[in-house]
Design an enzyme around this catalytic site. Structure first.
Site, PDB file in Angstrom:
ATOM      1  N   HIS A 431       0.804  -1.223   0.000  1.00 34.47           N
ATOM      2  CA  HIS A 431       0.000   0.000   0.000  1.00 34.47           C
ATOM      3  C   HIS A 431       0.837   1.273   0.000  1.00 34.47           C
ATOM      4  O   HIS A 431       2.018   1.266   0.262  1.00 34.47           O
ATOM      5  CB  HIS A 431      -1.060  -0.015   1.114  1.00 34.47           C
ATOM      6  CG  HIS A 431      -0.545   0.130   2.511  1.00 34.47           C
ATOM      7  ND1 HIS A 431      -1.389   0.325   3.571  1.00 34.47           N
ATOM      8  CD2 HIS A 431       0.688   0.112   3.035  1.00 34.47           C
ATOM      9  CE1 HIS A 431      -0.694   0.420   4.693  1.00 34.47           C
ATOM     10  NE2 HIS A 431       0.563   0.289   4.389  1.00 34.47           N
ATOM     11  N   GLU A 432       0.149   2.375  -0.343  1.00 33.84           N
ATOM     12  CA  GLU A 432       0.763   3.692  -0.587  1.00 33.84           C
ATOM     13  C   GLU A 432       1.799   3.628  -1.713  1.00 33.84           C
ATOM     14  O   GLU A 432       2.846   4.268  -1.656  1.00 33.84           O
ATOM     15  CB  GLU A 432       1.396   4.254   0.694  1.00 33.84           C
ATOM     16  CG  GLU A 432       0.419   4.434   1.825  1.00 33.84           C
ATOM     17  CD  GLU A 432      -0.819   5.219   1.447  1.00 33.84           C
ATOM     18  OE1 GLU A 432      -0.771   5.998   0.494  1.00 33.84           O
ATOM     19  OE2 GLU A 432      -1.859   5.038   2.097  1.00 33.84           O
ATOM     20  N   GLY A 433       1.480   2.881  -2.735  1.00 38.51           N
ATOM     21  CA  GLY A 433       2.395   2.704  -3.856  1.00 38.51           C
ATOM     22  C   GLY A 433       3.248   1.486  -3.614  1.00 38.51           C
ATOM     23  O   GLY A 433       4.080   1.468  -2.700  1.00 38.51           O
TER      24      GLY A 433
END
Length: 581
Positions: A431-433
């Site tokens: 997550h978050e890239g």
């Protein structure tokens, strides 16, 4: 209950290495002192251990669910813990006094938050997201938006989220389909579906402030057509066209609700200007990426300390030199291979924590230093952000794997915490890239931005440490030569990858580049710590020396074959036909 982090290590990093009290000489932080910072750490440590850690396992074993009334149900312990978190001012402490905060340095607020992330990743995610949401609106919103949405969030009455992904659109935000149509009264009607929204629905607070990416008319295709909207769950006491479709059931980090949300003509308020939404959202995304690095670090650190304590009390086997089978078994921490696994964990988690705090101090430098120093801090932070997210996500997860291994068969059971730590941490490379996206960002943007300025500033910074280590002599000087060689390889390989070739060839190898660059950066961070250790004596300092030695003997040499691979401009992945897989 044992502490999930080392206060001694945090104090070393803040005061013996980073000299955080020196920030109080600047106007923004002039009201603070080391006593202020210690007080915040005391509160964070105490609350994390007493209010958050005790329900970490219970939250994992009792996932959120949707009740018969359509409302999300969490275990009873979450809300009172978060209420106390807010009451202590831990949501607002990094904000200006005008917003109810006390303007603490970012490096201190991050260190405080790490206690909660280590103690209970699920419960800590709610204020983590709220702080990022509030920071974005405070930076880019109107005064009315700040008064209406930010202040209640900082009081803990509202929580916040970020709504980017959609069911058929993961990280490819250019393809989002959520629409925002002007309503004629300055607001917008927002419609679409958002997926994987952490904290997207619950009954913990009066309201939830969603920051939603959507496309407004006239923006055209791609990311330049994206705008950003504040879309509250509740408006004037009624549900605001935001409905919970369902909860996603996760392998780990189960204490945080993860949702599929439907926006059906919900009232939204434009943040900033139309079609610039992604640039605004990166304010929160970049903050969240470093925060994810801290989360990965904190969970890895908790696992390390748990396996360290286990290794001290678990007896098994005998010293290889012992010939007497009747002799008593020894604690497993005396076995060389167990020490190897503990040293690896220590090198990973303490290196990652140091990188996270260094990156956080760069935020303070960017905000309060003189113009030239602030610009330099900004450039360095830009380069380090993908590494500060991805490296801990990969290697502190490996630390959790080693913590299970130290426990042996017991580590694979739910009776021991380390199996949950691994499951909780497995989310962070995603997550978050994803880490793959961080590799593309580092190689495709950050090291080459402004004609290579990003890499140049990083190299100058590492180079200054190398020179200091050479002057210090001893082991530090030996490591300096090894680091200088690795840094030279990083610079030369970057040039090779971009020397007039098809960008596809370079970017196809960005994952290997990220790993190699990350190891060079962590080696630099360990050399920095070693210089701060100096001639100090005692087990703590000897532990730092041992971890630095481990990293330079076992880890940094791994970059050699990686640089060789990158220099070969390998096309294996590019040339692989999907039919072969």
């Amino acid at each position: 209950m044992a502490a999930p982090l080392s206060r001694r290590d945090i104090d070393f990093l803040l005061y013996e290495w980073l000299d955080v009290p020196a920030l109080t000489e600047r106007e923004r932080f002039a009201d603070h002192s080391r006593e202020t910072f210690d007080g915040i750490m005391d509160v964070a440590q105490d609350m994390a251990v007493k209010l958050f850690a005790p329900h970490n396992k219970k939250g994992d074993q009792n996932q959120p669910y949707v009740g018969d009334d359509g409302k999300v149900v969490l275990i009873d312990e979450v809300k009172p813990a978060l209420d106390e978190f807010a009451k202590a001012g831990l949501i607002s402490c990094g904000f200006d006094e005008s917003l109810g905060g006390i303007a603490l340095p970012m490096v201190v607020t991050r260190a405080a938050m790490a206690w909660f992330q280590a103690a209970n990743p699920g419960s800590s995610s709610y204020p983590f997201l709220t702080v990022g949401n509030a920071n974005l609106i405070a930076a880019h919103g109107t005064q009315e938006q700040i008064d209406t949405w930010v202040k209640p969030m900082l009081e803990g009455r509202y929580f916040g989220t970020m709504c980017l992904s959609e069911p058929d659109v993961g990280s490819s935000l250019a393809d989002i389909t959520t629409k925002a149509i002007p309503a004629g009264d300055g607001t917008y009607s927002v419609s679409g579906t958002k997926m994987w929204i952490s904290g997207g629905d619950h009954e913990l607070t009066e309201n939830i402030v969603h920051l939603v990416l959507a496309k407004a008319p006239g923006g055209g295709p791609g990311v330049k057509g994206i705008s950003l909207f504040i879309v509250p769950k509740m408006l004037d006491g009624e549900r605001n066209g935001v409905s919970l479709v369902g909860l996603n059931h996760k392998m780990g980090n189960r204490g945080t609700t993860n949702t599929l949300l439907e926006f059906d003509g919900a009232t939204g308020y434009l943040v900033g200007e139309e079609h610039l939404g992604l640039s605004y959202m990166f304010h929160m995304m970049n903050e969240a990426r470093i925060g994810v690095g801290f989360l990965a670090t904190s969970i890895g650190y908790a696992g390390y300390l748990a396996s360290l304590e286990y290794a001290k009390v678990r007896t098994q086997g005998r010293n290889p030199a012992s010939k007497d089978p009747a002799s008593a078994p020894i604690p497993i921490i005396e076995h060389a291979d167990v020490k190897r696994m503990l040293l690896a964990q220590k090198a990973y988690v303490e290196g990652a924590l140091a990188l996270g705090l260094y990156s956080s101090k760069l935020v303070d430098e960017e905000q309060t230093a003189g113009a030239d120093a602030a610009k330099r801090a900004h450039i360095l932070l830009e380069v380090l952000t993908p590494i500060a997210k991805a490296w801990p996500s990969q290697w502190c997860l490996e630390a959790n794997s080693l913590a299970i291994q130290v426990h042996g068969g017991y580590g694979y059971t739910t009776e021991f915490d380390v199996e949950q730590y691994y499951r909780d941490n497995r989310l962070n490379p995603i997550h978050e890239g994803t880490n793959g996206i961080q590799g593309l960002d580092l190689l495709g943007r950050k090291v080459v931005m402004n004609g290579g300025e990003g890499l140049a500033v990083l190299a100058e910074t590492i180079g200054a440490t190398i020179e200091s280590a050479r002057a210090a002599g001893g082991a530090a000087a030996d490591y300096a030569e090894q680091l200088a060689g690795a840094l030279g390889r990083l610079q030369a390989t970057t040039a090779t990858l971009w020397k007039g070739l098809d960008p596809a060839v370079a970017l196809a190898n960005s994952a290997a580049y990220l790993e190699a660059a990350g190891h060079v950066v962590i080696a630099w961070i360990w050399l920095e710590q070693l210089l701060a250790v100096g001639d100090n004596v005692g087990d703590f300092y000897d532990g730092k020396r041992a971890a630095a030695r481990y990293f330079y003997r076992f880890e940094l040499p791994k970059t050699g074959p990686q640089f060789d691979l990158l220099d070969s401009l390998d096309r294996t992945t590019l040339d692989t036909d999907p039919a072969w897989l």
